[in-house]
Design an enzyme around this catalytic site. Sequence first.
Site, PDB file in Angstrom:
ATOM      1  N   ASP A  36       0.824  -1.208   0.000  1.00 25.14           N
ATOM      2  CA  ASP A  36       0.000   0.000   0.000  1.00 25.14           C
ATOM      3  C   ASP A  36       0.865   1.267   0.000  1.00 25.14           C
ATOM      4  O   ASP A  36       1.774   1.400   0.813  1.00 25.14           O
ATOM      5  CB  ASP A  36      -0.909  -0.024   1.243  1.00 25.14           C
ATOM      6  N   THR A  72      -7.125   4.252  -1.259  1.00 19.58           N
ATOM      7  CA  THR A  72      -6.842   2.817  -1.123  1.00 19.58           C
ATOM      8  C   THR A  72      -7.963   1.911  -1.625  1.00 19.58           C
ATOM      9  O   THR A  72      -7.727   1.047  -2.473  1.00 19.58           O
ATOM     10  CB  THR A  72      -6.549   2.504   0.359  1.00 19.58           C
ATOM     11  N   ASP A 191       2.434   2.804   3.130  1.00 17.71           N
ATOM     12  CA  ASP A 191       1.389   3.818   3.273  1.00 17.71           C
ATOM     13  C   ASP A 191       1.328   4.380   4.695  1.00 17.71           C
ATOM     14  O   ASP A 191       1.347   5.603   4.888  1.00 17.71           O
ATOM     15  CB  ASP A 191       0.028   3.215   2.904  1.00 17.71           C
ATOM     16  N   HIS A 195       2.115   8.335   5.506  1.00 17.38           N
ATOM     17  CA  HIS A 195       1.186   9.315   6.093  1.00 17.38           C
ATOM     18  C   HIS A 195       1.816   9.969   7.326  1.00 17.38           C
ATOM     19  O   HIS A 195       1.714  11.176   7.514  1.00 17.38           O
ATOM     20  CB  HIS A 195      -0.107   8.613   6.549  1.00 17.38           C
ATOM     21  N   ASP A 238      -1.495   0.719  -4.831  1.00 20.41           N
ATOM     22  CA  ASP A 238      -2.742   1.410  -5.140  1.00 20.41           C
ATOM     23  C   ASP A 238      -2.546   2.880  -5.487  1.00 20.41           C
ATOM     24  O   ASP A 238      -3.304   3.453  -6.254  1.00 20.41           O
ATOM     25  CB  ASP A 238      -3.730   1.261  -3.973  1.00 20.41           C
ATOM     26  N   HIS A 239      -1.513   3.493  -4.927  1.00 20.85           N
ATOM     27  CA  HIS A 239      -1.308   4.931  -5.116  1.00 20.85           C
ATOM     28  C   HIS A 239       0.054   5.315  -4.559  1.00 20.85           C
ATOM     29  O   HIS A 239       0.718   4.492  -3.909  1.00 20.85           O
ATOM     30  CB  HIS A 239      -2.399   5.736  -4.392  1.00 20.85           C
ATOM     31  N   HIS A 339      -2.596  11.204   0.014  1.00 21.36           N
ATOM     32  CA  HIS A 339      -2.853  10.826  -1.378  1.00 21.36           C
ATOM     33  C   HIS A 339      -4.348  10.955  -1.592  1.00 21.36           C
ATOM     34  O   HIS A 339      -5.086  11.244  -0.639  1.00 21.36           O
ATOM     35  CB  HIS A 339      -2.358   9.403  -1.636  1.00 21.36           C
TER      36      HIS A 339
HETATM   37 ZN   LIG Z   1      -3.505   2.917   0.098  1.00 23.65          ZN
END
Ligand SMILES: [Zn+2]
Length: 430
Positions: A36, A72, A191, A195, A238-239, A339
């Site tokens: 992620d 996500t 991820d 963050h 995912d990103h 994101h």
């Molecule tokens: Zn994500």
Amino acid sequence: MTSKLLCAAFILAALTLSITFSLQPDQQKVLLVSFDGFRWDYLYRVPTPHFHYVMKYGVHVKQVTNIFITKTYPNHYTLVTGLFAENHGIVANDMFDPILNKSFSLDTMNIYDSEFWEEATPIWITNQKAGHTSGAAMWPGTDVKIHESFPTHYMLYNESVSFEERVAKIIEWFTSKEPINLGLLYWEDPDDMGHHLGPDSPLMGPVISDIDNKLGYLIQMLKKANLWNTLNLIITSDHGMTQCSEERVIELDQYLDKEHYLLIDQSPVAAILPKEGKFDEVYEALAHAHPNMTVYKKEEIPERWHYKYNTRVQPIIAVADEGWYILQNKSEGLMLGNHGYDNALAEMHPIFLAHGPAFRKNFTKAAMNATDLYPLLCHLLGIPALPHNGSLSSVQDLLRPTAPRTVTHTQSPPPHHDTYCPVKYQQVFT
Ligand SMILES: [Zn+2]
């Protein structure tokens, strides 16, 4: 051309592709892995020898355009359906459906309501309907009952389950007496730390190194189980992630009376549901409120986002510029990385690497769309693809050329195609 003709043309094209490029049965195992929030350029931030090992002996796509919004759940559902958010229905991590009169929220893990997921059918269900078995280790949505089905094997989501335990389950399922042909493996980092720290933090280096070590562990376990050369491993995300700052915050309370609307989803795409009779007032107050926030009435949302034709997209959305944060007010606090922004931004883009008998070696491709993964997966598994927004022909160059051969089970189109060819999918046929 009429839509019927377009449908027929699509079916013919799909049939031709599946007949020409079908694989031998021993090439039809796929393990799909998502780390992620693994941004495309993390591969070069610190030494990532295991990722580069996969690239050297497999394929690498440099730019993957994911879907809007770059969050996500929407993107993980795209990877397994090939659909844009407006078509698969998971339009955000936090949603309200005015027809169901229900909310969906990742924050409260209130995501187990089947109805939110059933605008699409994920690949594990189609795989099982084709007579195969699937196994999922924490991939978003795989512990939700969708169209009365779960994956053949799955783990209930629990973030405290280690990567090693998840890998052990995947290996167990691929090597059991009735082995799965499709495995899905999910890991929450980088991820979470992205963050927390912000992607620009030097402390992200060790986080990325740790993910590389985890990939190394997975490769080691696949080799030990004699799966490394027989299974097609696809590693994606995912990103990406971009740096935020307390200096780049837009507070809705400065412009709007909070009694006049419901804030369904926040940054960086604020989903705003005005209360009855308050639409114009809310829109006018927000439209030119801040130079780093663009406000759209639902019908004005740019077509390129494919984010309009779904009841779960709220009447007004406000989209922050990259690195900006939208909050009701500053008391809510913000994360240093985020994101969800425009999917045209490089910082939002994920990775894509693959290795296995179906894939070329040491091959780099410039670009693909995240929606193209689904038809590629269906092709690898030898199962019919449901209508989708991707293109197999766009990613076929990732595959080794194989001798044409006829496969009986792909000769008749899935019944879906005959009867179900809605206007919203026509863009993939043209
Ligand atoms: Zn994500």
